[in-house]
Design a protein around this motif. Structure first.
Motif, PDB file in Angstrom:
ATOM      1  N   GLY A 185       0.783  -1.222   0.000  1.00  0.00           N
ATOM      2  CA  GLY A 185       0.000   0.000   0.000  1.00  0.00           C
ATOM      3  C   GLY A 185       0.820   1.280   0.000  1.00  0.00           C
ATOM      4  O   GLY A 185       0.300   2.361  -0.269  1.00  0.00           O
ATOM      5  N   THR A 186       2.103   1.163   0.285  1.00  0.00           N
ATOM      6  CA  THR A 186       2.971   2.339   0.298  1.00  0.00           C
ATOM      7  C   THR A 186       3.106   2.918  -1.114  1.00  0.00           C
ATOM      8  O   THR A 186       3.158   2.176  -2.086  1.00  0.00           O
ATOM      9  CB  THR A 186       4.379   1.925   0.791  1.00  0.00           C
ATOM     10  OG1 THR A 186       4.254   1.337   2.078  1.00  0.00           O
ATOM     11  CG2 THR A 186       5.316   3.113   0.869  1.00  0.00           C
ATOM     12  N   THR A 187       3.155   4.256  -1.203  1.00  0.00           N
ATOM     13  CA  THR A 187       3.488   4.861  -2.493  1.00  0.00           C
ATOM     14  C   THR A 187       4.971   5.204  -2.511  1.00  0.00           C
ATOM     15  O   THR A 187       5.518   5.728  -1.538  1.00  0.00           O
ATOM     16  CB  THR A 187       2.672   6.138  -2.744  1.00  0.00           C
ATOM     17  OG1 THR A 187       2.863   7.045  -1.664  1.00  0.00           O
ATOM     18  CG2 THR A 187       1.181   5.801  -2.883  1.00  0.00           C
ATOM     19  N   VAL A 188       5.613   4.884  -3.626  1.00  0.00           N
ATOM     20  CA  VAL A 188       7.061   5.054  -3.749  1.00  0.00           C
ATOM     21  C   VAL A 188       7.379   5.897  -4.974  1.00  0.00           C
ATOM     22  O   VAL A 188       6.920   5.607  -6.082  1.00  0.00           O
ATOM     23  CB  VAL A 188       7.759   3.681  -3.873  1.00  0.00           C
ATOM     24  CG1 VAL A 188       9.234   3.864  -4.222  1.00  0.00           C
ATOM     25  CG2 VAL A 188       7.621   2.892  -2.587  1.00  0.00           C
ATOM     26  N   GLN A 189       8.151   6.949  -4.739  1.00  0.00           N
ATOM     27  CA  GLN A 189       8.600   7.785  -5.848  1.00  0.00           C
ATOM     28  C   GLN A 189       9.920   7.221  -6.393  1.00  0.00           C
ATOM     29  O   GLN A 189      10.886   7.065  -5.653  1.00  0.00           O
ATOM     30  CB  GLN A 189       8.812   9.219  -5.359  1.00  0.00           C
ATOM     31  CG  GLN A 189       9.159  10.209  -6.457  1.00  0.00           C
ATOM     32  CD  GLN A 189       9.277  11.630  -5.920  1.00  0.00           C
ATOM     33  OE1 GLN A 189       9.601  11.839  -4.754  1.00  0.00           O
ATOM     34  NE2 GLN A 189       9.003  12.601  -6.760  1.00  0.00           N
ATOM     35  N   VAL A 190       9.904   6.925  -7.682  1.00  0.00           N
ATOM     36  CA  VAL A 190      11.097   6.369  -8.325  1.00  0.00           C
ATOM     37  C   VAL A 190      12.042   7.521  -8.659  1.00  0.00           C
ATOM     38  O   VAL A 190      11.638   8.518  -9.252  1.00  0.00           O
ATOM     39  CB  VAL A 190      10.718   5.630  -9.622  1.00  0.00           C
ATOM     40  CG1 VAL A 190      11.963   5.150 -10.353  1.00  0.00           C
ATOM     41  CG2 VAL A 190       9.790   4.463  -9.311  1.00  0.00           C
ATOM     42  N   VAL A 191      13.290   7.387  -8.256  1.00  0.00           N
ATOM     43  CA  VAL A 191      14.274   8.430  -8.546  1.00  0.00           C
ATOM     44  C   VAL A 191      15.199   7.980  -9.666  1.00  0.00           C
ATOM     45  O   VAL A 191      15.511   8.730 -10.584  1.00  0.00           O
ATOM     46  CB  VAL A 191      15.087   8.766  -7.272  1.00  0.00           C
ATOM     47  CG1 VAL A 191      16.234   9.715  -7.597  1.00  0.00           C
ATOM     48  CG2 VAL A 191      14.168   9.370  -6.219  1.00  0.00           C
ATOM     49  N   ASP A 192      15.604   6.741  -9.605  1.00  0.00           N
ATOM     50  CA  ASP A 192      16.580   6.215 -10.565  1.00  0.00           C
ATOM     51  C   ASP A 192      16.141   4.790 -10.876  1.00  0.00           C
ATOM     52  O   ASP A 192      16.072   3.953  -9.968  1.00  0.00           O
ATOM     53  CB  ASP A 192      17.967   6.245  -9.902  1.00  0.00           C
ATOM     54  CG  ASP A 192      19.082   5.775 -10.824  1.00  0.00           C
ATOM     55  OD1 ASP A 192      18.849   4.823 -11.600  1.00  0.00           O
ATOM     56  OD2 ASP A 192      20.180   6.337 -10.755  1.00  0.00           O
ATOM     57  N   THR A 193      15.839   4.526 -12.133  1.00  0.00           N
ATOM     58  CA  THR A 193      15.288   3.201 -12.457  1.00  0.00           C
ATOM     59  C   THR A 193      16.331   2.097 -12.314  1.00  0.00           C
ATOM     60  O   THR A 193      16.007   0.920 -12.381  1.00  0.00           O
ATOM     61  CB  THR A 193      14.724   3.155 -13.891  1.00  0.00           C
ATOM     62  OG1 THR A 193      15.798   3.369 -14.826  1.00  0.00           O
ATOM     63  CG2 THR A 193      13.642   4.202 -14.083  1.00  0.00           C
ATOM     64  N   ASP A 194      17.589   2.496 -12.112  1.00  0.00           N
ATOM     65  CA  ASP A 194      18.630   1.481 -11.899  1.00  0.00           C
ATOM     66  C   ASP A 194      18.697   1.041 -10.429  1.00  0.00           C
ATOM     67  O   ASP A 194      19.472   0.164 -10.091  1.00  0.00           O
ATOM     68  CB  ASP A 194      19.980   2.018 -12.369  1.00  0.00           C
ATOM     69  CG  ASP A 194      21.018   0.912 -12.477  1.00  0.00           C
ATOM     70  OD1 ASP A 194      20.616  -0.275 -12.517  1.00  0.00           O
ATOM     71  OD2 ASP A 194      22.225   1.228 -12.519  1.00  0.00           O
ATOM     72  N   ALA A 215      16.763  10.714   4.391  1.00  0.00           N
ATOM     73  CA  ALA A 215      17.183  11.001   3.019  1.00  0.00           C
ATOM     74  C   ALA A 215      16.149  10.525   2.007  1.00  0.00           C
ATOM     75  O   ALA A 215      16.186  10.915   0.839  1.00  0.00           O
ATOM     76  CB  ALA A 215      18.541  10.347   2.746  1.00  0.00           C
ATOM     77  N   LEU A 216      15.218   9.662   2.447  1.00  0.00           N
ATOM     78  CA  LEU A 216      14.233   9.098   1.532  1.00  0.00           C
ATOM     79  C   LEU A 216      12.901   9.860   1.561  1.00  0.00           C
ATOM     80  O   LEU A 216      11.932   9.429   0.934  1.00  0.00           O
ATOM     81  CB  LEU A 216      13.994   7.616   1.883  1.00  0.00           C
ATOM     82  CG  LEU A 216      15.245   6.727   1.807  1.00  0.00           C
ATOM     83  CD1 LEU A 216      14.910   5.308   2.257  1.00  0.00           C
ATOM     84  CD2 LEU A 216      15.817   6.707   0.394  1.00  0.00           C
ATOM     85  N   ASP A 217      12.843  10.976   2.278  1.00  0.00           N
ATOM     86  CA  ASP A 217      11.606  11.763   2.281  1.00  0.00           C
ATOM     87  C   ASP A 217      11.284  12.219   0.856  1.00  0.00           C
ATOM     88  O   ASP A 217      12.155  12.697   0.130  1.00  0.00           O
ATOM     89  CB  ASP A 217      11.767  13.000   3.186  1.00  0.00           C
ATOM     90  CG  ASP A 217      11.789  12.626   4.653  1.00  0.00           C
ATOM     91  OD1 ASP A 217      11.445  11.471   4.971  1.00  0.00           O
ATOM     92  OD2 ASP A 217      12.160  13.490   5.472  1.00  0.00           O
ATOM     93  N   SER A 218      10.033  12.056   0.474  1.00  0.00           N
ATOM     94  CA  SER A 218       9.601  12.440  -0.871  1.00  0.00           C
ATOM     95  C   SER A 218       8.700  13.662  -0.789  1.00  0.00           C
ATOM     96  O   SER A 218       8.003  13.857   0.203  1.00  0.00           O
ATOM     97  CB  SER A 218       8.833  11.274  -1.513  1.00  0.00           C
ATOM     98  OG  SER A 218       8.071  11.730  -2.610  1.00  0.00           O
ATOM     99  N   ASP A 219       8.705  14.468  -1.857  1.00  0.00           N
ATOM    100  CA  ASP A 219       7.828  15.642  -1.830  1.00  0.00           C
ATOM    101  C   ASP A 219       6.387  15.293  -2.191  1.00  0.00           C
ATOM    102  O   ASP A 219       5.475  16.033  -1.844  1.00  0.00           O
ATOM    103  CB  ASP A 219       8.371  16.759  -2.737  1.00  0.00           C
ATOM    104  CG  ASP A 219       8.635  16.290  -4.157  1.00  0.00           C
ATOM    105  OD1 ASP A 219       8.503  15.076  -4.420  1.00  0.00           O
ATOM    106  OD2 ASP A 219       8.960  17.135  -5.005  1.00  0.00           O
ATOM    107  N   ILE A 220       6.172  14.159  -2.881  1.00  0.00           N
ATOM    108  CA  ILE A 220       4.795  13.868  -3.281  1.00  0.00           C
ATOM    109  C   ILE A 220       4.315  12.462  -2.923  1.00  0.00           C
ATOM    110  O   ILE A 220       3.138  12.162  -3.102  1.00  0.00           O
ATOM    111  CB  ILE A 220       4.586  14.081  -4.799  1.00  0.00           C
ATOM    112  CG1 ILE A 220       5.503  13.169  -5.606  1.00  0.00           C
ATOM    113  CG2 ILE A 220       4.783  15.533  -5.185  1.00  0.00           C
ATOM    114  CD1 ILE A 220       5.110  13.083  -7.072  1.00  0.00           C
ATOM    115  N   ALA A 221       5.208  11.594  -2.483  1.00  0.00           N
ATOM    116  CA  ALA A 221       4.784  10.227  -2.158  1.00  0.00           C
ATOM    117  C   ALA A 221       5.199   9.891  -0.728  1.00  0.00           C
ATOM    118  O   ALA A 221       5.813  10.709  -0.045  1.00  0.00           O
ATOM    119  CB  ALA A 221       5.388   9.235  -3.140  1.00  0.00           C
ATOM    120  N   ASP A 222       4.880   8.674  -0.302  1.00  0.00           N
ATOM    121  CA  ASP A 222       5.238   8.282   1.065  1.00  0.00           C
ATOM    122  C   ASP A 222       6.753   8.246   1.246  1.00  0.00           C
ATOM    123  O   ASP A 222       7.275   8.582   2.308  1.00  0.00           O
ATOM    124  CB  ASP A 222       4.679   6.880   1.378  1.00  0.00           C
ATOM    125  CG  ASP A 222       3.154   6.865   1.380  1.00  0.00           C
ATOM    126  OD1 ASP A 222       2.557   7.933   1.605  1.00  0.00           O
ATOM    127  OD2 ASP A 222       2.574   5.783   1.143  1.00  0.00           O
TER     128      ASP A 222
END
Lengths: 488, 462
Positions: free
Chosen positions: B297-306, B383-390
């Protein structure tokens, strides 16, 4: 330095007042008095701001009445978790919040004196500024907080606790000043001059210049400095507070600027290399703190001070140098210079002083940042007991360490084709192989190496550390000495 | 391919490995050893040519079996004379020799004259305890060999789908295998695994391996199974990309460990969750900046697809949690950061349960698969805080403590289940052979997991 005084707990009738509030605690003492005097302004403000005393919460109430200019409350978090560290952080946050008040009082009534003093230390450390080179700052932009009056019901106890902490703060500031200075000002010679000024504290100081180091045979250190017009120094500081005991020894890397030498660094970020002497800076601050508080220990601090420059006289990749220990080193990368400096100084330290242990501090590798980040420094040691004590001192002071591995497999990577060892390996595990290199110069003495590349400088404010030079290591090692080696 | 090993009391092999303790050279060889200044010191070898053939006096240490085999790789049939040594030593010698002689031969169509051909080992022992002890030792060899074979397979042969076909030996050993295909994953809501795998012509799947043991809550293994990692839209540099066929070494290790447990009839119930996907570029590829809905259920913002491994692991960790496991251990070739931190001699270990880590560290030490504790600190979490996702799944740019940050990300999906994460990047393959190890796939983790289960998860089955 913030002027800290301790006074009996009486509600001030002017200026700013700080409150330290544990989570869900009820008003009592000066807090209650201030609330009464202001007609319940504090209680109302806490309710309006949903301030409950959570860790890190602050609440500022401007001109609440009763003559006070403002009341600032700092959340301490849960009562069960209250350590002296929490009070340091709260004191620091208070100082940051009250930066525009020329003078402030802190309500520390009901607290043990040690906690009141811890809050004062935190405030002092946070109020540090390095303003030497600001010539045009407008008066209204300058922080004004100059004095903090700690209102306490345990005045004697607090003052007794404060005396050594004040000396410690002075040590921290000595380090921050040195680390903040740019490299055109702080050359190895200037660094040595500043150390000499600490003789007033009772430190016995001896400096070695180019010729003395040549005579001694510091080929490894001298190879690093030979490209610079600023000649090297090694400075030895001794504090004798422990009778006939063998000393404890602290060794610092002091590269006053590190261009990388012929193996030159990329331009981006190179300005940070002015603080490639933060290990030496920490050792100097530590020695100032130990002397300042008359520590009951014999301690020796040694710093190797050089500038690493590319030039016609600079050391080349591929050069082989003979270290003071007699071991030969193939210098494959002139930017792995810190270990070359430490090699000679460490060998000298163990040979000259036969110390109980040696701890070296060095902004040594970028790899330690990729490994651990900026919250922990890397701890490498050949002695589990010393490592355990260092880890505990790190937890107690918030200057945290993380132990990293060492071993034969890593050591083997230092094999050179033509000399006893080479000074670099590939990037994999390169903080560890750097430690293995240094380990070859400790002559089996109990030893720990702190790689502080990620913790010596902070890009943002922390509760007791304004951004910039952190002086990482000073409080840690002062604590190590105090908890385990004084009077023992 | 691993050599067959026969327990016997006599041999016709033309080469005999004779382990010796320092200063205790058997009388018959004393003269020859003396001529070679051989004292039996650990790690040293003295080679004697005497009837009936070659004799290798080998100073006994942990690597003695491997080092002797390294000298004898071109001899098809050898013997190890462990007479006079305890069964455990005999088994360790044979294990070392067999794993050193392992070689991936499937894709070779001819052999050079000097190719290794060690195919049979006679193990001479007079300890009556050996026959009882040997099946477990051999099961560990088989598990490690399976993992190595899987890692060696190139990505055109080993796709997410065909990975399942390679698991046939596990079914034969009594392990049940369930495969959740793309449709099933979609129904379930595995947003991380689906996003990573969706650009490939070979769709992703989740393999679930179950060993019932003697019942009870299982220990769960989770293994990263990226059959090839191009990096996706955040594509990797061409140099060394071919190595990314091995980015499923975590899944391979879990499969190998399951085979070992089954072959030796472990009483402990175990389950392995293997998220299998190919991370590649394509019109359907997930993008930097995308936000994914994960299985939990968590939303995850992808930063780098690698940084795809942590996305497939996140869903697999949650799937593992749903099995009410006693503990979860995940293995993944996850970050370059851990290679910078620890090099090629140790894997990084992260946990929410220090006691579990300490047990795994001891197990790793015992089998020569060392791991080292690494931190998950508040700064890594923040460091993993996202501006739009969890949460963000990594931090942009290089030079960060990515291994610690990846662990901080995974920690949120492990929840309160005792969990251990082994970042085995840098440990899954060796660039060059050494006396102790062959070149290529290592099977790192198989024997560690087996040992951990044996030492700590079987006792109450009594």
């Amino acid at each position: 330095m913030l002027e800290v005084t301790f006074a009996d707990a009486a509600l001030p009738t002017s200026g700013a007042l700080g409150l330290l509030v544990a989570e869900s605690a009820g008003a009592s003492g000066l807090w209650h008095e201030a609330d009464e005097a202001t007609g319940g302004a504090i209680t109302r403000a806490f309710a309006a701001a949903e301030f409950t005393g959570k860790d890190g919460q602050t609440c500022t109430i401007l001109a609440p009445g009763a003559g006070l200019s403002r009341v600032v409350a700092i959340g301490l978090g849960k009562e069960a978790d209250l350590t002296p560290r929490k009070y340091e952080d709260a004191g620091g946050s208070l100082a940051a919040t009250l930066a525009r008040e020329p003078a402030a009082a802190l309500a520390a009534d009901g607290l043990p004196g040690a906690h009141a003093a811890a809050a004062a230390l935190g405030a002092t450390l946070r109020a540090y500024r390095f303003d030497l080179y600001r010539t045009k700052q407008k008066p209204e932009d300058k922080p004004k907080l100059a004095a903090l009056r700690v209102l306490t019901t345990a005045r004697d106890e607090a003052e007794t606790a404060w005396a050594p902490l004040k000396a410690l703060a002075n040590g921290v500031f000595t380090t921050r000043d040195l680390v903040s200075e740019p490299a055109n000002i702080l050359t190895p010679a200037e660094f040595a001059t500043r150390i000499h000024k600490l003789a007033d504290l009772g430190l016995q100081i001896e400096a070695f210049g180019q010729e003395e180091l040549e005579t001694l045979g510091f080929g490894s250190l001298l190879g690093v400095s030979q490209g610079s017009i600023n000649p090297p120094r090694m400075v030895v500081m001794q504090w004798r507070g422990g009778g006939d005991d063998k000393p404890v020894a602290f060794i610092g890397k002091g590269v006053t600027f590190d261009t990388g030498g012929i193996s030159i660094k990329p331009a981006a970020g190179m300005e940070d290399m002015k603080w490639d002497m933060a290990g030496a800076g920490a050792v100097v601050g530590l020695m100032a703190a130990l002397a300042g508080r008359r520590a009951r220990v014999n301690a020796v601090g040694l710093v190797g001070l050089v500038e690493n420059m590319p030039s016609g006289t600079a050391q080349r990749p591929g050069d082989v140098v003979k270290s003071y220990s007699g071991q030969t080193i193939e210098v494959l990368n002139t930017d792995a210079e810190g270990r070359l400096v430490l090699a000679d100084v460490l060998w000298y330290a163990q040979e000259k002083f036969d110390p109980r242990f040696m701890v070296d501090l060095a902004t040594l590798t970028g790899a330690i940042i990729v490994a651990l980040g900026h919250e922990h420094a890397g701890l490498f040691s050949n002695d589990d007991d010393l490592a355990t004590k260092l880890l505990a001192a790190g937890e107690a002071t918030g200057e945290k360490l993380w132990r990293m591995p060492m071993g034969r497999d890593y050591d083997k990577q230092l094999k050179s084709d033509i000399a006893d060892m080479k000074n670099i390996t590939g990037r994999p595990g390169s903080s560890i192989t750097a430690a293995q290199f240094i380990a070859r110069f400790v002559n089996e003495k109990p030893w720990a190496h702190l790689d502080i590349a990620g913790t010596a400088w902070s890009s943002k404010d922390a509760p007791i550390t304004p951004k910039g030079a952190t002086a990482f290591g000073v409080r840690l090692l002062d604590r190590l000495v105090a908890d385990y080696f004084e009077g023992k | 391919m691993i050599p067959s090993i026969t327990l016997t009391r006599s041999t016709t092999a033309p080469a005999l490995v004779v382990p010796v303790l320092a200063g205790q050279i058997p009388h018959a060889y004393a003269q020859a050893a003396s001529a070679d200044a051989f004292t039996g010191a650990p790690g040293t070898i003295c080679e004697i040519f005497a009837p009936p053939g070659r004799i290798l006096l080998t100073g006994l240490d942990e690597a003695a079996g491997a080092c002797a085999a390294a000298r004898l790789l071109r001899t098809p049939h050898i013997a190890i004379d462990a007479a006079g040594f305890p069964a455990a030593t005999a088994a360790a010698l044979a294990t070392g020799a067999a794993l050193r002689a392992w070689r991936f031969t499937t894709l070779r169509t001819y052999e050079e004259d000097d190719a290794p051909r060690l195919a049979a080992i006679d193990l001479l022992s007079d300890d009556p305890a050996l026959p009882a002890l040997w099946p477990a030792a051999h099961a560990a060899i088989e598990g490690a060999a399976l993992a190595r074979d899987l890692v060696s397979e190139p990505a055109n042969r080993l796709t997410p789908t065909s990975f399942a076909a390679h698991l046939a030996p596990l079914a034969a050993a009594g392990i049940s295998i369930e495969i959740l295909d793309q449709a099933a994953l979609t129904t379930l809501g595995c947003g991380g695994l689906l996003a990573v795998g969706r650009a490939s012509a070979h769709p992703p799947c989740l393999a679930i391996l179950r060993w019932p043991g003697q019942g009870g809550s299982p220990i769960a293994f989770v293994g990263k199974g990226i059959t090839f990692d191009t990096g996706g839209i955040s594509i990797k540099p061409a140099e060394a990309m071919w190595d990314m066929r091995a980015d499923m070494a975590g899944a391979a290790a879990c499969a190998g460990a399951m085979l070992t447990l089954a072959r030796r009839g472990s009483p402990a119930a175990a389950i392995a969750i293997l998220p299998l996907a190919e991370n590649t570029t394509g019109a359907a590829a997930y993008r930097p900046g995308d936000v994914l809905h994960m299985l939990n259920g968590t939303t995850v913002q992808v930063v780098d697809t690698d940084a795809e491994g942590r996305l497939v692991l996140a869903d697999a960790l949650d799937y593992a949690r749903r099995q009410s496991p006693r503990a979860i251990i995940d293995l993944a070739t996850l970050t370059g950061s851990i290679v910078t931190a620890l090099g090629h001699h140790m894997a990084g270990a992260f946990t929410n349960t220090p006691g579990l880590l300490a047990k795994a560290q001891a197990a790793g030490q015992a089998v020569g698969e060392p791991i080292w504790p690494m931190p998950i600190a508040d700064s890594h979490r923040r460091a993993l805080d996202s501006d739009i996702a969890d949460i963000k799944h990594c931090v942009d740019g290089s030079g960060h403590p990515d291994a610690c940050q990846a662990a901080a990300f995974l920690e949120t999906f492990a929840g309160d289940t005792p969990w251990l994460h082994l970042d085995i990047a840098g440990m899954e393959q060796r660039d060059a052979a050494t006396d102790e190890h062959p070149t290529g796939a290592t099977g790192f983790g198989v024997r560690l997991l087996d040992r951990l289960v044996a030492d700590h998860f079987e006792a109450h089955h009594g």
